[in-house]
Write a protein that holds these residues in place. Structure first.
Motif: not given
Length: 81
Positions: A57-74
């Protein structure tokens, strides 16, 4: 003397509770930034490690990221403007 101390300490505790519940004292306002979320466009596969998701996510210009949901998406996160 012991009964005076017991009454005094009870009165003091009651006074502290009254002051705390009445909100008397310094009023401090805290502003929290809203957090915007967006699914990562570069992360591939199931999101298993949140540290890896945050790095992508930081390479995409965001400050961070988390795993979410049943299908574990970033999901990438940043402070909204």
């Amino acid at each position: 003397m012991e009964s005076f101390m017991r009454v005094f300490s009870t009165f003091f505790v009651a006074l502290l509770l009254l002051v705390a519940s009445a909100g008397i004292g310094p009023n401090v306002m805290v502003a929290e930034a809203r957090t915007c979320e967006s699914q990562s466009l570069k992360y591939e596969g199931m999101c298993l490690r949140e540290s890896h998701c945050a790095s992508v996510c930081q390479t995409e210009g965001y400050s961070g990221g988390d795993c979410h949901g049943l299908y574990s998406i970033c999901v990438c996160t940043k402070d909204c403007q």
